[in-house]
Each structure stands twice: as C-alpha cells, then as structure tokens.
Enzyme design. Structure first.
Site, PDB file in Angstrom:
ATOM      1  N   LYS A 111     -15.916  47.204 113.728  1.00 20.17           N
ATOM      2  CA  LYS A 111     -17.858  47.539 113.588  1.00 20.17           C
ATOM      3  C   LYS A 111     -18.292  46.733 114.458  1.00 20.17           C
ATOM      4  CE  LYS A 111     -21.983  47.819 110.697  1.00 20.17           C
ATOM      5  NZ  LYS A 111     -23.047  48.224 111.556  1.00 20.17           N
ATOM      6  N   PHE A 154     -29.171   7.173 127.894  1.00 12.40           N
ATOM      7  CA  PHE A 154     -31.127   6.715 127.312  1.00 12.40           C
ATOM      8  C   PHE A 154     -31.716   7.493 128.648  1.00 12.40           C
ATOM      9  CE2 PHE A 154     -35.798   5.006 126.985  1.00 12.40           C
ATOM     10  CZ  PHE A 154     -35.909   5.207 125.176  1.00 12.40           C
ATOM     11  N   ASP A 161     -37.464  -4.044 110.488  1.00  8.44           N
ATOM     12  CA  ASP A 161     -36.249  -4.234 111.126  1.00  8.44           C
ATOM     13  C   ASP A 161     -35.889  -5.385 110.284  1.00  8.44           C
ATOM     14  OD1 ASP A 161     -33.957  -4.757 111.916  1.00  8.44           O
ATOM     15  OD2 ASP A 161     -34.341  -4.886 113.557  1.00  8.44           O
ATOM     16  N   GLY A 166     -34.537  -0.015 107.852  1.00  7.18           N
ATOM     17  CA  GLY A 166     -36.005  -0.439 107.972  1.00  7.18           C
ATOM     18  C   GLY A 166     -37.376   0.801 107.810  1.00  7.18           C
ATOM     19  N   HIS A 178     -40.744   1.808 108.968  1.00  8.69           N
ATOM     20  CA  HIS A 178     -41.927   1.964 110.389  1.00  8.69           C
ATOM     21  C   HIS A 178     -43.910   2.669 109.235  1.00  8.69           C
ATOM     22  CE1 HIS A 178     -40.182   3.253 114.131  1.00  8.69           C
ATOM     23  NE2 HIS A 178     -39.476   2.533 113.514  1.00  8.69           N
ATOM     24  N   ASP A 223     -41.861  -5.986 114.260  1.00  9.13           N
ATOM     25  CA  ASP A 223     -41.693  -5.779 115.839  1.00  9.13           C
ATOM     26  C   ASP A 223     -42.689  -4.830 116.378  1.00  9.13           C
ATOM     27  OD1 ASP A 223     -41.579  -5.092 117.765  1.00  9.13           O
ATOM     28  OD2 ASP A 223     -39.412  -3.619 117.351  1.00  9.13           O
TER      29      ASP A 223
END
Length: 699
Positions: A89, A460, A525, A562, A564, A617
């Site tokens: 098809k 990073f 943390d 942790g 936030h 932190d």
C-alpha cells in the site's frame, strides 16, 4: 529496503518475507530483479504486443477520458482465502494515467487534471503506447520507501522531478477495454507494456505476493510501511468500492475531514476534524501538532478559502462554537497519525501529516487499522500500537523537526524494560511542551546533552554552536560575548531532542529580563542516608517559612532524590530587586532553618558534613545560576522527570521514580499542579523587610 527501490530482490528471501517462499519478485520496479528476468525469458507471463498508433491515420480513440477508480474495503487483517494477491500500500496520491498519441494526462481520483503538477512523470509516460493505467505517485526516502511528508514538500515547493509513478493496473491498451479481464492477466499486460517501453526509473511496475496476507502485512509493518492492498487475482476491474479489493493498515494513520480550526490570541492552534458515519459528519477530535512554519504557510490559505458561517459537524458530541473557532466547509481531507481511539471515539495525540487533495471528503469514514504483530486483531479503542522498528537512515518529523537516528536509545529504560529513544524524547516534548514552555521561554537555557545515551559522554552546553537550529533563540547577556541559547517555541524542544539534549536548565530571571530575578528556587539535596519522608518535611517547612514572609510557593520533584520549592516573584515597575538581594534573601531563609535545626540541615556544600542531613542549596538564585526546569527529563536511570506537584501530593509516601518520560504526559492531564503559578507572584522587597524584622525580633 535498498532492494525495494532498485529492484534487486532475490529468492528465497525477498525483501519482506524471511520465511515464506513466494513466486512474485520482492520489488516495486519492473525493470530489474527476478520478475524482470523471468519476463525476458518468457516465463509466467502472457506477453502480447500492444497496438501501436500510426501517425496521421488513427481514428478517434475509444478510450474514455476518465474511469472512476476501484476502491478498497477496509479490513482488520488481510483475507486468507485462496485466489488473493497482495501488494504494497503506497503512501502517495492515487493517479490515473491516460496516454493517447504520446499526450499524457494525469488525473486524481476525483478526475481533476493534475498533469502540470507532475511534468517529469508526464514526459516519461509520453513514450508509452496508448493506454489507461491505474497507479500512485510517491516520493521515496533514502531507503526507497514511500514518504508522504516528502511528497507534500515536493508539491508545495514545485520540485516533483524525482517523484515516481507506481503502476498497478492496466484498464485500456489502445482501444481494447481490459477491465473485464482477470486482474493477473491485466497485470501481465501492464508489465509487458512498461518493459517494452524501456527502462525509465520514474515509471515502475508494482509486483505482488501470492503468499499468506498476514505474513506480508507483518513484514510490511516491520519495515514501517503503510500496509498492504489485497486483491482477488481473477476479479475484473470495477469502479467504486468493492469486496474484491481490501486494504489492511499497520500504521496508526487515518484520513479525516477538516471541519474547523482553532486560534489562540489570533494565531493558529489546531484543526477540528471529523469522519462520515451514515448521514452524519461526526466530530472525532483535535489535531494539535505537526504544523511547522512551512506547513502553515501553505495550509492557512487553503483553510481560509473554505471558511463557513456555521458548524458542519452533526450528531452527538459536536463541538460548540466560540470566538476562537473558525468553521469550515467539510471539503479538505487531511492525513493524520495518532495514538489510537478513546472510549468515546476521539483520536488521541493526533499529528497532522498533510492534505489529501486528491481524495473526496465524502469517502472518508472511520477505519480500523490492522495490527498483525501478534497475528491477532486489537481493539482500536484500547490497544496500544506496537512499537515501530524504523528503517536505518529514517528521519521522523516531530513538530516540523526531522529527528535523525530516531531509534537511538538515550536511556536504557524508563522502569519498563524498554529503551527511551530520541524519538520518544521528541514525542514527550510534543506532549508536554505547551505546559513546559511557559517556564523556560524568555530565559537563557543551558542543556545537558547525551548524544550517545546517558551511559556515554555528557556535556553541558549554554552557548550557541555552529549549526544551531533556527528554532532556538540566541540572546546576549551582559558580561559574555558569546550568545546564549534560549527556547521560546515548543518546536524548539524537538530541536533540542534532535541533538540529544536531555536536561533543560533555564535561568531563574524574569522572562526577557536577565538582570531581574523572576523566581527563587530552594533546592533540598539530601545526604545519602536521608529518607525521602524527611525531605518532604523540609519542603513543607520552607513553604511555611515563605508563607510567613508573604510569599507563595510551589513544589516539584528534582528527578532525583530531592525536591525543589519554587516561589514566583512579582517584578515592580520601579526599582528592581538585584540578584545579590535575591540570593541574600534565599541564603538568610536557609541559614535560619539550619540554625534552628543543625542536626537536620546545613548550607555548606562540603560532602563530609552532609551525612544524615539535607543541604539547603540557595545558590540556584545567583544571576547566571540555573535550576532544572519543571517537566525536564533527567540524565539518570529510569528516565525520571522533574514533576510539578500539588502540596497535597507532597507527603511521606511520594515516590519520585514514578514520574518518567513514559508516565508524565498522561499524569499531567490529570493534575492541577501549578495551575495558579502566575497568580502566586509576590514582590520580594516586602518579604525581605519582613525577614529583617523577624531576624531582629529573634536576636
């Protein structure tokens, strides 16, 4: 797949069937391969010379200008009885080719003359004897498989010279009407006609399989093809829908009719689509993704041409009108891909693939696709489509971004023993992007890239690099000559997925004001021996302390161990709070907690002091510091996500590992977390004054 495009399939393992022995060559091109060799040797065919016109002596043709095409019934699975043959098809435009005295016309299934759209194919066909052929025009990807998105792009850009006409039936040969002949005899004549005309790569004969349809369909699905068409080999050609042709699909694709489109703040947002059921044009949902800039550039003018004053939808569940809805005449047919049907008959997670301008809207009905992977028929309302195994070199379009190496694993699994691929990540962002983007747009954003998966090298990236997608913004900040990345569009998230960008770490500034704090993030943390229930208690304590200072806070998981606690800030019109002031405030809140309970909290990063305690932190609140974005995945085992929570969810039995790239899109639909985030903005200056008063009172 190369064998499909080049005609180099060989027994005993043709391109689709690894176990079955078939008589037909496993190719789409008649000019090469086993079938071509057998035709040249005179085996298994009935060649007859086509009637050639004599210039200047030919009477008017008996061929009609157009023959209404034969159409397929839709089956859950291919027919298994004897006498059936099976063809690929094709994912293209059904086109009828008519050649008379070297003049070629190419007409759609509606009978519209589209010859001018396909000049190269028309030129190639001009060498054919007089005939009418049924076939399909397709674009081929780098592996030689049909690619509907590429076909749409070729049409919109007027670059159609590389398109291919796949011929599968011969209706007229000169003045001879072949429609009453058996299909296999018509195909033999077609193969001879094309072979005698020469070796033109733009004109290809469609081979077929005589083995079991289930095996053919299963192989087609493994190759990510659209499906197969099964035909009775001894049947005549009959215009209209009949029981002698049947299609079985393996893609979760569907044709729908566009009945309206929705806008947000005057900009296009989604299509409202339906299908025909009996006498009703029934609404089946919204198609909210798949609209790149180029797609909208061609789609919107066509929508505006068919605008209407009232809704075309009828029956139960028809959508109500609003100022953001523009009704349309139900004339445009769209191809979509979707994740399946809901219990009430709505499409789930539908993405726009393109318009089917050759198909009449009145023919679009609800279909049930086949899923032959386990050789059984699933319920389209409940079954999940089997994962596709994509061909090597395939690219997949997600929100207008072509995802290369879509099957490359970025995570080994998401707690389900299935790898999470680049394509999975792109689709995740497509699902949650409308929510996520509000929390990162207007802010410089660093990313953690894992191009070889989280087990490979990670790096990073904050600055733009050569080849940066134009879906990403480049912003300059004071003190740095190199531009930073910024993601202001949902489509930009797919661009990040394409380069293996896994984590998103935006600044915490006010959008488009990098020198002004826009939120505070308190990162809890825990040390390795601290239970999560203790982290929950700490988050609630920070919430209460901030509330006492007049601030509203929100909570999310970090994607790790942790939590936030985030508080949005109201930016005053006059003097702005500086980053030093914001960081100082966060430090003082955390320091006071640590002084009040030094056995549980500390504000120093030293690892040797964190045993049994939680590091508060506050350093996320510096000018160039970042924090992982809400809904951002993490480069950690399990493909966990930083999940926004309601405060009622922040309790001792909370399991952060349950929030993954796989689970979050559905969970997000059911939560009210952070819905009042913008309403929670409060001025930091007043909180600073309150904290100073409390500190003096304690002293």
């Amino acid at each position: 797949m190369d064998a499909i495009a080049s005609g180099k399939g060989r027994k005993p393992k043709p391109f689709m069937l690894s176990e079955a022995v078939v008589e037909a060559d496993a190719v789409w091109d008649s000019s090469q391969g086993l079938a071509a060799e057998e035709r040249k040797a005179g085996r298994n065919i009935k060649p007859k010379a086509s009637k050639q016109p004599t210039a200047g002596e030919r009477p008017s043709s008996a061929m009609p200008d157009f023959i209404a095409p034969q159409l397929c019934e839709t089956l859950d699975r291919p027919p298994s009885g004897k006498g059936w043959i099976h063809e690929i098809k094709f994912d293209g435009y059904r086109i009828q080719m008519r050649v008379e005295n070297s003049e070629v016309t190419l007409k759609t299934r509606k009978g519209l003359d589209w010859t001018k759209k396909w000049p190269a194919i028309a030129s190639a066909a001009s060498s054919l004897p007089d005939c009418i052929i049924d076939g399909e025009i397709c674009a081929l990807d780098e592996n030689g498989a049909p690619d509907f998105a590429a076909l749409q792009a070729a049409l919109s850009e007027g670059k159609t010279d590389a398109l291919v006409y796949f011929a599968f039936d011969l209706l007229f040969a000169g003045d001879e009407d072949l429609r009453e002949l058996e299909l296999t005899e018509r195909k033999d004549k077609l193969a001879t006609l094309l072979s005698d005309a020469g070796d033109d790569p733009l004109l290809r004969f469609v081979e077929h399989f005589e083995t079991g349809g289930d095996a053919v369909l299963k192989s087609a699905c493994r190759l990510s093809l659209e499906g197969i068409v099964s035909k009775q080999g001894k049947a005549p050609y009959r215009s209209g829908r009949s029981q002698t042709w049947a299609k079985s699909k393996c893609r979760t694709g569907h044709e729908v009719v566009i009945g309206a489109y929705a806008k947000t703040n005057g900009r296009f947002r989604s299509l409202l689509v339906g299908v025909n059921r009996g006498n009703h044009f029934v609404y089946v949902g919204r198609v909210g993704t798949g609209y790149g800039a180029k797609v909208l550039e061609t789609l919107l003018p066509k929508l505006k041409k068919v605008e209407a004053s009232k809704s075309p939808f009828t029956g139960i569940g028809a959508p109500e009108g609003s100022t953001d809805i523009v009704w349309l005449k139900p004339e445009l047919v769209a191809e979509i891909e979707f994740a399946g049907w809901t219990a009430d008959g709505q499409v789930r997670q539908a993405a726009f693939e393109g318009l089917r301008e050759e198909k009449p809207a009145g023919e679009v009905e609800a279909e049930t696709p086949a899923s032959p992977v386990e050789n059984e028929v699933p319920d389209p309302e409940t079954a999940k489509p089997a994962p596709k195994r994509l061909r090597k070199g395939t690219k997949v379009d997600v929100m207008g971004v072509m995802i290369s190496n879509p099957d490359k694993p970025l995570w080994p699994d998401a707690g389900d023993n299935q790898p999470v691929t680049k394509l999975d990540l792109a689709h995740y962002h497509e699902a949650v992007g409308a929510w996520l983007i509000d929390h990162i747009k207007g802010r410089p954003c660093s990313i953690i890239r894992t191009p070889d998966g989280i087990g490979g090298e990670q790096f990073f990236q904050r600055h733009a690099m050569p080849g940066t997608s134009n879906l990403l913004e480049l912003v300059t900040v004071f003190g740095d000559k190199k531009p930073y990345l910024q993601i202001d569009r949902v489509e930009g998230l797919a661009a990040i997925a394409q380069i293996g960008g896994v984590e998103l770490h935006p600044w915490n500034c006010e959008p488009n004001q990098p020198e002004v704090p826009g939120r505070l993030v308190f990162d809890l943390d825990p040390g390795p021996d601290v239970g999560f229930s203790t982290v929950v208690e700490a988050a609630r304590e920070i919430r209460d302390r901030l509330e006492d200072l007049g601030l509203v806070s929100f909570c999310k998981t970090t994607g790790g161990k942790g939590l936030h606690v985030v508080t949005p800030l109201a930016v005053p019109k006059g003097k702005k709070i500086s980053w030093d002031e914001a960081k100082g405030f966060a430090h003082d809140v955390c320091e006071q907690m640590a002084l009040d309970n030094p056995e549980r909290f500390l504000i120093k990063m030293a690892k040797n002091q964190r045993k049994g305690r939680i590091f508060l932190d506050y350093l996320r609140n510096d000018r160039m510091a970042t924090a992982v974005a809400p809904l951002s995945p993490r480069a950690r085992p399990g493909a966990t996500v930083s999940m926004p929570l309601t405060w009622t969810q922040v309790r001792a039995d909370l399991d952060p590992k349950r929030f993954t790239v796989r689970t979050v899109p559905d969970l997000l639909k059911k939560t009210a977390a952070w819905q009042d985030y913008c309403d929670g903005q409060r001025p930091l200056a007043q909180a600073i004054k309150r904290l100073e008063k409390l500190t003096k009172a304690v002293a």
